[in-house]
Motif scaffolding. Structure first.
Motif, PDB file in Angstrom:
ATOM      1  N   LYS A  71       1.908   9.599  -5.735  1.00 40.93           N
ATOM      2  CA  LYS A  71       2.511  10.921  -5.523  1.00 40.93           C
ATOM      3  C   LYS A  71       3.459  11.273  -6.659  1.00 40.93           C
ATOM      4  O   LYS A  71       3.474  12.409  -7.145  1.00 40.93           O
ATOM      5  CB  LYS A  71       3.259  10.962  -4.190  1.00 40.93           C
ATOM      6  CG  LYS A  71       2.371  11.011  -2.979  1.00 40.93           C
ATOM      7  CD  LYS A  71       3.198  11.047  -1.705  1.00 40.93           C
ATOM      8  CE  LYS A  71       2.310  10.972  -0.474  1.00 40.93           C
ATOM      9  NZ  LYS A  71       3.108  10.939   0.756  1.00 40.93           N
ATOM     10  N   GLU A  88       0.826  -1.207   0.000  1.00 39.27           N
ATOM     11  CA  GLU A  88       0.000   0.000   0.000  1.00 39.27           C
ATOM     12  C   GLU A  88       0.860   1.258   0.000  1.00 39.27           C
ATOM     13  O   GLU A  88       0.571   2.232  -0.704  1.00 39.27           O
ATOM     14  CB  GLU A  88      -0.940  -0.012   1.202  1.00 39.27           C
ATOM     15  CG  GLU A  88      -2.053  -1.038   1.099  1.00 39.27           C
ATOM     16  CD  GLU A  88      -2.841  -1.209   2.388  1.00 39.27           C
ATOM     17  OE1 GLU A  88      -2.599  -0.454   3.353  1.00 39.27           O
ATOM     18  OE2 GLU A  88      -3.698  -2.122   2.427  1.00 39.27           O
ATOM     19  N   GLN A  89       1.943   1.244   0.786  1.00 38.12           N
ATOM     20  CA  GLN A  89       2.854   2.393   0.821  1.00 38.12           C
ATOM     21  C   GLN A  89       3.505   2.606  -0.547  1.00 38.12           C
ATOM     22  O   GLN A  89       3.658   3.743  -1.000  1.00 38.12           O
ATOM     23  CB  GLN A  89       3.927   2.203   1.888  1.00 38.12           C
ATOM     24  CG  GLN A  89       3.429   2.359   3.300  1.00 38.12           C
ATOM     25  CD  GLN A  89       4.514   2.109   4.334  1.00 38.12           C
ATOM     26  OE1 GLN A  89       5.591   1.622   4.017  1.00 38.12           O
ATOM     27  NE2 GLN A  89       4.224   2.443   5.584  1.00 38.12           N
ATOM     28  N   GLN A 116       1.010   4.255  -2.767  1.00 39.06           N
ATOM     29  CA  GLN A 116       0.843   5.666  -2.397  1.00 39.06           C
ATOM     30  C   GLN A 116       1.994   6.508  -2.939  1.00 39.06           C
ATOM     31  O   GLN A 116       1.784   7.604  -3.459  1.00 39.06           O
ATOM     32  CB  GLN A 116       0.756   5.811  -0.878  1.00 39.06           C
ATOM     33  CG  GLN A 116      -0.534   5.299  -0.277  1.00 39.06           C
ATOM     34  CD  GLN A 116      -0.502   5.280   1.247  1.00 39.06           C
ATOM     35  OE1 GLN A 116       0.482   5.668   1.870  1.00 39.06           O
ATOM     36  NE2 GLN A 116      -1.601   4.819   1.843  1.00 39.06           N
ATOM     37  N   HIS A 117       3.218   5.981  -2.828  1.00 35.85           N
ATOM     38  CA  HIS A 117       4.384   6.708  -3.344  1.00 35.85           C
ATOM     39  C   HIS A 117       4.317   6.830  -4.864  1.00 35.85           C
ATOM     40  O   HIS A 117       4.639   7.885  -5.419  1.00 35.85           O
ATOM     41  CB  HIS A 117       5.685   6.021  -2.911  1.00 35.85           C
ATOM     42  CG  HIS A 117       5.988   6.176  -1.454  1.00 35.85           C
ATOM     43  ND1 HIS A 117       6.235   7.385  -0.860  1.00 35.85           N
ATOM     44  CD2 HIS A 117       6.080   5.259  -0.457  1.00 35.85           C
ATOM     45  CE1 HIS A 117       6.463   7.223   0.437  1.00 35.85           C
ATOM     46  NE2 HIS A 117       6.375   5.924   0.708  1.00 35.85           N
TER      47      HIS A 117
END
Length: 119
Positions: free
Chosen positions: A108, A100-101, A104-105
């Motif tokens: 971005k 998930e991280q 998200q990155h």
């Protein structure tokens, strides 16, 4: 290391550094400190020291040179250690949270670059 070997070492230092002086007191002091050391290793450390230093060594410089080389070589993994580390990395599965991280990155980065969502 014997006192005679210490004397030879001090003579070598005098050969490499013309302003280096020693007397009986210095010989006795160096011999006391260098007694547990190996002459060949200390002499090798002196050779390395001479190549990179314009001033004569202190007794600690010749002992530390040995320790520094050992520490540095211990910090650099050999090929087997590197391969083992990389194979462990390959085996590791990312957790759901890590996935998930990562997403998200990526989102971005896409926003910063002005590109749309992947299809």
């Amino acid at each position: 290391m014997t006192k005679a070997e210490t004397l030879e070492l001090l003579k070598l230092i005098k050969t490499y550094y013309e302003h280096f002086e020693f007397d009986q007191t210095k010989l006795d002091g160096w011999a006391r400190i260098l007694k547990p050391e190996n002459y060949e290793r200390i002499e090798a450390n002196l050779i390395v020291y001479v190549k990179y230093n314009q001033f004569p060594p202190k007794v600690a410089d010749l002992i530390k040179a040995k320790e520094a080389r050992t520490d540095r070589s211990a910090a650099i993994p050999n090929i087997e250690e590197t391969q083992s580390y990389l194979s462990e990395l390959d085996k590791a599965e990312p957790t759901q949270e890590e996935l998930e991280q990562i997403e998200q990155h990526k989102a971005k980065i896409r926003k910063l670059l002005g590109i749309g969502e992947p299809s």
